[in-house]
Scaffold this motif. Sequence first.
Motif, mmCIF file in Angstrom:
data_model
loop_
_atom_site.group_PDB
_atom_site.id
_atom_site.type_symbol
_atom_site.label_atom_id
_atom_site.label_comp_id
_atom_site.label_asym_id
_atom_site.label_seq_id
_atom_site.Cartn_x
_atom_site.Cartn_y
_atom_site.Cartn_z
ATOM 1 N N ASN A 114 0.820 -1.220 0.000
ATOM 2 C CA ASN A 114 0.000 0.000 0.000
ATOM 3 C C ASN A 114 0.851 1.266 0.000
ATOM 4 O O ASN A 114 0.425 2.307 -0.520
ATOM 5 C CB ASN A 114 -0.931 0.006 1.208
ATOM 6 N N MET A 115 2.053 1.178 0.584
ATOM 7 C CA MET A 115 2.960 2.334 0.561
ATOM 8 C C MET A 115 3.352 2.675 -0.874
ATOM 9 O O MET A 115 3.432 3.855 -1.247
ATOM 10 C CB MET A 115 4.203 2.038 1.394
ATOM 11 N N PHE A 116 3.588 1.643 -1.689
ATOM 12 C CA PHE A 116 3.873 1.888 -3.109
ATOM 13 C C PHE A 116 2.668 2.522 -3.791
ATOM 14 O O PHE A 116 2.808 3.485 -4.566
ATOM 15 C CB PHE A 116 4.224 0.573 -3.814
ATOM 16 N N TYR A 120 1.893 6.629 -5.781
ATOM 17 C CA TYR A 120 1.334 6.970 -7.092
ATOM 18 C C TYR A 120 -0.091 7.513 -6.997
ATOM 19 O O TYR A 120 -0.720 7.797 -8.022
ATOM 20 C CB TYR A 120 1.347 5.736 -8.000
ATOM 21 N N GLY A 121 -0.614 7.633 -5.774
ATOM 22 C CA GLY A 121 -1.954 8.165 -5.612
ATOM 23 C C GLY A 121 -3.046 7.134 -5.774
ATOM 24 O O GLY A 121 -4.220 7.481 -5.938
ATOM 25 N N PHE A 122 -2.697 5.840 -5.732
ATOM 26 C CA PHE A 122 -3.697 4.778 -5.856
ATOM 27 C C PHE A 122 -4.307 4.465 -4.491
ATOM 28 O O PHE A 122 -3.849 4.927 -3.456
ATOM 29 C CB PHE A 122 -3.069 3.505 -6.437
ATOM 30 N N ASP A 123 -5.337 3.611 -4.522
ATOM 31 C CA ASP A 123 -5.990 3.150 -3.301
ATOM 32 C C ASP A 123 -4.962 2.454 -2.409
ATOM 33 O O ASP A 123 -4.288 1.517 -2.836
ATOM 34 C CB ASP A 123 -7.118 2.174 -3.668
ATOM 35 N N PHE A 134 -1.725 -7.320 -6.611
ATOM 36 C CA PHE A 134 -2.325 -7.403 -7.947
ATOM 37 C C PHE A 134 -2.838 -6.036 -8.394
ATOM 38 O O PHE A 134 -2.621 -5.608 -9.524
ATOM 39 C CB PHE A 134 -3.464 -8.420 -7.964
ATOM 40 N N LYS A 135 -3.542 -5.355 -7.477
ATOM 41 C CA LYS A 135 -4.130 -4.063 -7.850
ATOM 42 C C LYS A 135 -3.047 -3.025 -8.148
ATOM 43 O O LYS A 135 -3.206 -2.193 -9.046
ATOM 44 C CB LYS A 135 -5.039 -3.570 -6.734
ATOM 45 N N LEU A 136 -1.913 -3.072 -7.411
ATOM 46 C CA LEU A 136 -0.817 -2.135 -7.676
ATOM 47 C C LEU A 136 -0.242 -2.369 -9.069
ATOM 48 O O LEU A 136 -0.037 -1.419 -9.842
ATOM 49 C CB LEU A 136 0.268 -2.294 -6.613
ATOM 50 N N LEU A 149 -7.194 -2.312 -21.540
ATOM 51 C CA LEU A 149 -7.558 -2.864 -20.241
ATOM 52 C C LEU A 149 -7.428 -4.383 -20.266
ATOM 53 O O LEU A 149 -7.856 -5.043 -21.200
ATOM 54 C CB LEU A 149 -8.988 -2.471 -19.873
ATOM 55 N N LEU A 150 -6.779 -4.937 -19.225
ATOM 56 C CA LEU A 150 -6.594 -6.380 -19.115
ATOM 57 C C LEU A 150 -7.269 -6.900 -17.859
ATOM 58 O O LEU A 150 -7.323 -6.213 -16.840
ATOM 59 C CB LEU A 150 -5.099 -6.727 -19.077
ATOM 60 N N LEU A 151 -7.764 -8.105 -17.923
ATOM 61 C CA LEU A 151 -8.229 -8.872 -16.779
ATOM 62 C C LEU A 151 -9.394 -8.214 -16.053
ATOM 63 O O LEU A 151 -10.540 -8.407 -16.420
ATOM 64 C CB LEU A 151 -7.060 -9.143 -15.819
ATOM 65 N N ARG A 152 -9.161 -7.389 -15.024
ATOM 66 C CA ARG A 152 -10.239 -6.885 -14.175
ATOM 67 C C ARG A 152 -10.485 -5.384 -14.402
ATOM 68 O O ARG A 152 -9.871 -4.550 -13.742
ATOM 69 C CB ARG A 152 -9.900 -7.109 -12.705
ATOM 70 N N PRO A 153 -11.367 -5.011 -15.322
ATOM 71 C CA PRO A 153 -11.616 -3.582 -15.597
ATOM 72 C C PRO A 153 -12.101 -2.814 -14.377
ATOM 73 O O PRO A 153 -11.875 -1.608 -14.263
ATOM 74 C CB PRO A 153 -12.702 -3.625 -16.689
ATOM 75 N N GLU A 154 -12.781 -3.499 -13.442
ATOM 76 C CA GLU A 154 -13.323 -2.786 -12.281
ATOM 77 C C GLU A 154 -12.238 -2.228 -11.367
ATOM 78 O O GLU A 154 -12.502 -1.385 -10.516
ATOM 79 C CB GLU A 154 -14.248 -3.707 -11.471
ATOM 80 N N LEU A 155 -10.980 -2.715 -11.543
ATOM 81 C CA LEU A 155 -9.891 -2.244 -10.695
ATOM 82 C C LEU A 155 -9.189 -1.024 -11.280
ATOM 83 O O LEU A 155 -8.269 -0.486 -10.673
ATOM 84 C CB LEU A 155 -8.854 -3.368 -10.491
ATOM 85 N N PHE A 156 -9.583 -0.620 -12.476
ATOM 86 C CA PHE A 156 -8.855 0.440 -13.163
ATOM 87 C C PHE A 156 -8.869 1.746 -12.366
ATOM 88 O O PHE A 156 -9.895 2.180 -11.859
ATOM 89 C CB PHE A 156 -9.458 0.670 -14.553
ATOM 90 N N ALA A 157 -7.687 2.380 -12.291
ATOM 91 C CA ALA A 157 -7.550 3.684 -11.631
ATOM 92 C C ALA A 157 -7.280 4.740 -12.695
ATOM 93 O O ALA A 157 -6.734 4.455 -13.758
ATOM 94 C CB ALA A 157 -6.409 3.650 -10.618
ATOM 95 N N ALA A 158 -7.627 5.978 -12.407
ATOM 96 C CA ALA A 158 -7.449 7.059 -13.376
ATOM 97 C C ALA A 158 -5.978 7.218 -13.746
ATOM 98 O O ALA A 158 -5.110 7.235 -12.892
ATOM 99 C CB ALA A 158 -7.991 8.360 -12.787
ATOM 100 N N SER A 159 -5.701 7.361 -15.026
ATOM 101 C CA SER A 159 -4.313 7.431 -15.487
ATOM 102 C C SER A 159 -3.651 8.758 -15.153
ATOM 103 O O SER A 159 -2.431 8.867 -15.178
ATOM 104 C CB SER A 159 -4.260 7.212 -17.004
ATOM 105 N N ASP A 160 -4.451 9.800 -14.841
ATOM 106 C CA ASP A 160 -3.833 11.099 -14.579
ATOM 107 C C ASP A 160 -3.267 11.201 -13.166
ATOM 108 O O ASP A 160 -2.837 12.266 -12.742
ATOM 109 C CB ASP A 160 -4.846 12.215 -14.819
ATOM 110 N N THR A 161 -3.275 10.068 -12.400
ATOM 111 C CA THR A 161 -2.687 10.109 -11.063
ATOM 112 C C THR A 161 -1.160 10.106 -11.134
ATOM 113 O O THR A 161 -0.503 10.442 -10.161
ATOM 114 C CB THR A 161 -3.141 8.903 -10.235
ATOM 115 N N ILE A 162 -0.574 9.702 -12.243
ATOM 116 C CA ILE A 162 0.876 9.673 -12.395
ATOM 117 C C ILE A 162 1.300 10.814 -13.305
ATOM 118 O O ILE A 162 0.807 10.932 -14.433
ATOM 119 C CB ILE A 162 1.346 8.329 -12.985
ATOM 120 N N PRO A 163 2.225 11.690 -12.858
ATOM 121 C CA PRO A 163 2.674 12.811 -13.689
ATOM 122 C C PRO A 163 3.286 12.337 -14.999
ATOM 123 O O PRO A 163 3.841 11.240 -15.082
ATOM 124 C CB PRO A 163 3.722 13.504 -12.801
#
Length: 681
Positions: A114-116, A120-123, A134-136, A149-163
């Motif tokens: 979770n620290m990683f 990056y601003g993820f959950d 897996f989610k990271l 998108l691969l495998l689990r689309p419901e896990l997708f995070a917004a791409s603008d969280t990474i500069p």
Amino acid sequence: MGDEPKKIKSDTHDFSQLIDGGYLYIDKTAVIQKLLTAQHSYFFLARPRRFGKSLLLSTIQEIFQGDTRRFENLMIGNSDFPYEFKKSHVIRISLSTLGIDPEFVNESLADLVNMFSATYGFDSKINNCGTAIFKLIYNLYHSFKNTPLLLRPELFAASDTIPENQMPDDPRVVVLIDEYDYQLIANIHNQAKLGKIKDILNSFFSSIKEATPMIRFLLVTGITKFSEISAGSGMNNLVDITYNQNFSDICGFTKHEISNSLKNNLSTISEEFNDASEKKNIAARKNHSKINEIPKITSQDILNSLVDMYDGYSWDGRIKIFNPYSTLKFFENKQIAGYWYESGGPNFLKQLNLIRQDFFKIFDRNITYTGTIPIQELHNTSPQTAMLHTGYLTVNKIEDVYPADTLASGNSDYHSNLRITPYSVVNQTRNFHLIIPNKEVRLQFAKEFLIDTLYSNLSETSKSELFKLLEEFTSAFCNCDAKTSEEKLSAIFSSYPFKLHISRESYYQTIMFGALSFANGTVTSEKNTVHGITDLILELHNDTVIIAEVKYDKTNDNIQNKENGTYTKNQTSSGTDLNRNEPLQNTEDATLRSKTAPAATSAYGPTKDKIKKNFKLTKITEKINRLLDRGLLSAFKQIEQKEYAAEFIHKKRNVWIAAVAIVDKNHVKIKFQKVDYSEEK
């Protein structure tokens, strides 16, 4: 500037710190590049602790981060090894930073992942370590623009969280896991905790396996590969490169690397030692002291000592590797010592309960593991594989048993998924011949198992006295001092617990081998020659070679046991031994009893008991003389061989033969004889 010794930093495993600080870095980037450009992308590597695994992962992390500045003077990417640096997101986790209690391992590992994610601003509030990893990986991969998108689309995070400036060149993620088995080994003898940790790791690695389409490169390291984790999780898709000859030198140092990279350090240490020695010699001359002057040493002398002490590890039976930690500590402290064992020795080996048969086999160089690759069982710890992977033993030779099918295919990782049990073989393909790697391990093994295990009933004071006896015997034997050697060796034998006494020549030979491990040189046993098997060969650093033959007269045991009233478990009072390998069950010390018994006397001359005793001593003397003659004759036969002659003449060795005659632990005789080995012969 070029003649200055390299700065040494043994307490860091960070590649960037070594390069930026100007410290020694033995260049491993050529073999690393071979790994990064291999056909496969998911690997497992086992090496002992403090053997450079963490530095290896740090170097790989730096390569995938895409900054080439620190690699400008290294092998990777130069004209001979062109390599295209492409930046990727790197997840590097060391399980050794977590606790060992299974109740908290899942939570701690999830928090680490979770620290990683938070970076990056993820959950970053996921409680299950498998879901978290897996989610990271999933979010990092899909943060790259236009990535499908691969495998689990419901896990997708917004791409603008990474500069934008942190976007990688390759969307796939690099995953580096260090010391994956840390908690397993810490709880190796607690089956309840072990089961919980196994479930946690299986879940964690299964999640990584599910994410492999999004992983560019994966490397997992540890001490050993446990079959239960390998077969039941994502680790069963990893190519095991532990014994792959292409990567046998990926950790640790070779002799060539040390002599090239540390040439100036060796010269500096040699000069400092010689300067200090000369001052002591001058002071001794002024005081008219009758001590031997300290001779000068060269850089090559120091390197030879390091070879004996720290070299000898191998994972392919060909390339020899120095212990990197002990080697670096030597160059820091300028003193030879057992640094690796003292700082990171394999403590759980003390709990393996090695029986004395294992001890004798190990010192007799008679350990062979048959299979594909040695894999450990969690529920049935094998001493052979445990000692191999923790650094007590190493590979001396690998023989292919059935090379026709699997080896002809050219697939170097054909063996990676095969499950091997400790003492049985599923599919025989290789014989691994194992030996003790070097003097550092041999000394610690001799101390820990020869004294602490075989002499476990002795007090700490008695153990210290025994340790001193071993050193004194070694010193006397190396100086061919027969009288002192006899006294010390007899005292060593007498110190051995009477109930564990073994009526075999190999027993005495093994005790001698363990004692001579303290010598300033190398000792080998049971060396096959055209004239038979040489018991012991001691090669000292002063160009002295001692070839010893141990001769034991076991017929005296039945006589002595009958007189003392002590018998083996299956031995009758008539002296018939039904099973010579069983230990003596009568724990009363017969020697002590004989010493305390009142002596028979008579005013009219020798009593019948005294005449009988004198007769017995005469017989023992005759036996000893016969054994000495047999020993010297056997040693001469060994020395007459042509290959021995050529070696000793070429190296101008001082050759001695020794016969060690043993009737019992109180009657030991040693005879040395110098061999005149002129070239005319």
